[in-house]
Design an enzyme around this catalytic site. Structure first.
Site, PDB file in Angstrom:
ATOM      1  N   LYS A  15      -1.572  17.931 -23.192  1.00  0.00           N
ATOM      2  CA  LYS A  15      -1.928  16.526 -22.948  1.00  0.00           C
ATOM      3  C   LYS A  15      -3.352  16.229 -23.406  1.00  0.00           C
ATOM      4  O   LYS A  15      -3.623  15.213 -24.021  1.00  0.00           O
ATOM      5  CB  LYS A  15      -1.811  16.196 -21.447  1.00  0.00           C
ATOM      6  N   ARG A  90       0.272  11.747 -10.836  1.00  0.00           N
ATOM      7  CA  ARG A  90       0.843  13.068 -10.525  1.00  0.00           C
ATOM      8  C   ARG A  90       1.686  13.051  -9.267  1.00  0.00           C
ATOM      9  O   ARG A  90       2.269  14.081  -8.913  1.00  0.00           O
ATOM     10  CB  ARG A  90      -0.286  14.081 -10.339  1.00  0.00           C
ATOM     11  N   ARG A 128      -6.664  29.172 -22.962  1.00  0.00           N
ATOM     12  CA  ARG A 128      -7.406  27.954 -23.321  1.00  0.00           C
ATOM     13  C   ARG A 128      -8.923  28.151 -23.191  1.00  0.00           C
ATOM     14  O   ARG A 128      -9.404  28.759 -22.237  1.00  0.00           O
ATOM     15  CB  ARG A 128      -6.934  26.846 -22.374  1.00  0.00           C
ATOM     16  N   ARG A 162     -11.971  27.414 -18.285  1.00  0.00           N
ATOM     17  CA  ARG A 162     -11.900  26.649 -17.039  1.00  0.00           C
ATOM     18  C   ARG A 162     -11.678  27.552 -15.835  1.00  0.00           C
ATOM     19  O   ARG A 162     -10.858  28.469 -15.896  1.00  0.00           O
ATOM     20  CB  ARG A 162     -10.735  25.661 -17.132  1.00  0.00           C
ATOM     21  N   ARG A 173      -0.659  25.953  -9.936  1.00  0.00           N
ATOM     22  CA  ARG A 173      -0.644  24.633 -10.581  1.00  0.00           C
ATOM     23  C   ARG A 173       0.745  24.317 -11.131  1.00  0.00           C
ATOM     24  O   ARG A 173       1.175  23.173 -11.092  1.00  0.00           O
ATOM     25  CB  ARG A 173      -1.688  24.587 -11.703  1.00  0.00           C
TER      26      ARG A 173
HETATM   27  P1  AMP Z   1      -6.061  18.860 -15.113  1.00  0.00           P
HETATM   28  O1  AMP Z   1      -7.304  19.042 -15.902  1.00  0.00           O
HETATM   29  O2  AMP Z   1      -5.361  17.558 -15.411  1.00  0.00           O
HETATM   30  O3  AMP Z   1      -5.123  20.035 -15.198  1.00  0.00           O
HETATM   31  O4  AMP Z   1      -6.513  18.745 -13.581  1.00  0.00           O
HETATM   32  C1  AMP Z   1      -7.203  19.784 -12.943  1.00  0.00           C
HETATM   33  C2  AMP Z   1      -7.133  19.624 -11.434  1.00  0.00           C
HETATM   34  O5  AMP Z   1      -7.725  18.378 -11.040  1.00  0.00           O
HETATM   35  C3  AMP Z   1      -5.732  19.584 -10.846  1.00  0.00           C
HETATM   36  O6  AMP Z   1      -5.202  20.882 -10.657  1.00  0.00           O
HETATM   37  C4  AMP Z   1      -5.986  18.844  -9.543  1.00  0.00           C
HETATM   38  O7  AMP Z   1      -6.598  19.690  -8.573  1.00  0.00           O
HETATM   39  C5  AMP Z   1      -7.014  17.796  -9.949  1.00  0.00           C
HETATM   40  N1  AMP Z   1      -6.351  16.564 -10.439  1.00  0.00           N
HETATM   41  C6  AMP Z   1      -6.367  16.081 -11.703  1.00  0.00           C
HETATM   42  N2  AMP Z   1      -5.670  14.941 -11.795  1.00  0.00           N
HETATM   43  C7  AMP Z   1      -5.177  14.694 -10.550  1.00  0.00           C
HETATM   44  C8  AMP Z   1      -4.346  13.671 -10.001  1.00  0.00           C
HETATM   45  N3  AMP Z   1      -3.868  12.673 -10.750  1.00  0.00           N
HETATM   46  N4  AMP Z   1      -4.075  13.741  -8.686  1.00  0.00           N
HETATM   47  C9  AMP Z   1      -4.556  14.727  -7.906  1.00  0.00           C
HETATM   48  N5  AMP Z   1      -5.317  15.743  -8.366  1.00  0.00           N
HETATM   49  C10 AMP Z   1      -5.629  15.724  -9.684  1.00  0.00           C
END
Ligand code: AMP
Length: 218
Positions: A15, A90, A128, A162, A173
């Protein structure tokens, strides 16, 4: 009608890579809630502490916090002609909020699922690496930088891994995704606003399909 482009798919599906291409080429802002929470967790506040713990455990930040952050960001001037959401919504509550927001803002929602087989996802995440300067995304298995662990565009800069791309957090996750986020694909499918692309191909090939869907008037 301006569009809200919602990039869906499991963590590791690509994404972020596609959101960056769309931002560069369509000149729409990329709004990544993950990036916003990574920035937020550096602060010394009770909320930052809470976000840090949840992210490290592969769990979601509470809906009320996430919704507030997205509402504030999308109210800014640069979102007037549409925007790209990467990692939001989400949960069903977030999707309901976005529905409401789209009506208020006069935007149409275009959801895109980047589909990727489960067995590839963990490797995509643990491999990554990002450039902390420009945000370019590499992968030590699939898209290594020219020089080991150094950004192609910033030769002085070491790539970063990360904190939540470790094997333990990656599994959590993926479970969180299956339980809370995957059902939203059915929700968008039922509304006939979901476009599915095969995420196993080269980023440019995936991008071409996404751009076509985004530019269609449906
Ligand atoms: P990502 O970079 O999109 O994989 O997001 C990393 C982390 O941020 C996730 O594992 C969640 O802990 C938090 N996070 C990101 N987007 C959301 C969302 N829309 N709702 C809740 N937590 C989020």
């Amino acid at each position: 009608m301006p569009k809200i482009i919602v990039l869906m798919g499991a963590p590791g599906a690509g994404k972020g890579t596609q959101a960056r291409l769309l931002q560069e080429r369509l000149h729409l802002p990329q709004i990544s809630t993950g990036d916003m929470f990574r920035a937020l967790k550096e602060a010394q506040t009770p909320l930052a502490d809470e976000v840090r713990v949840l992210m490290a455990a592969g769990q979601l930040v509470p809906d009320d916090v996430t919704i507030r952050v997205v509402r504030e960001r999308t109210a800014q001037e640069d979102c007037r002609n549409g925007y790209i959401l990467d990692g939001f919504p989400r949960t069903p509550a977030q999707a309901a909020m976005l529905e409401q927001l789209a009506i208020e803002q006069g935007n149409a929602i275009q959801a895109i699922e980047i589909r990727m087989p489960r067995e590839l996802l963990a490797k995509r995440m643990t491999g990554r690496r990002n450039c902390p300067v420009c945000g370019e995304i590499y992968n030590i298995y699939f898209r290594p930088p020219r020089v080991d662990n150094v950004c192609d565009l910033h030769p002085q800069t070491q790539l970063v891994h990360r904190a939540d791309d470790t094997p333990e957090t990656v599994e959590a996750r993926l479970i969180t995704y299956e339980e809370q986020t995957r059902p939203l694909l059915d929700y968008y499918q039922a509304k006939s606003v979901l476009f599915i692309v095969d995420g196993t191909r080269e980023p440019e090939d995936i991008y071409r399909d996404i751009e076509k869907a985004v530019k269609s008037e449906k």
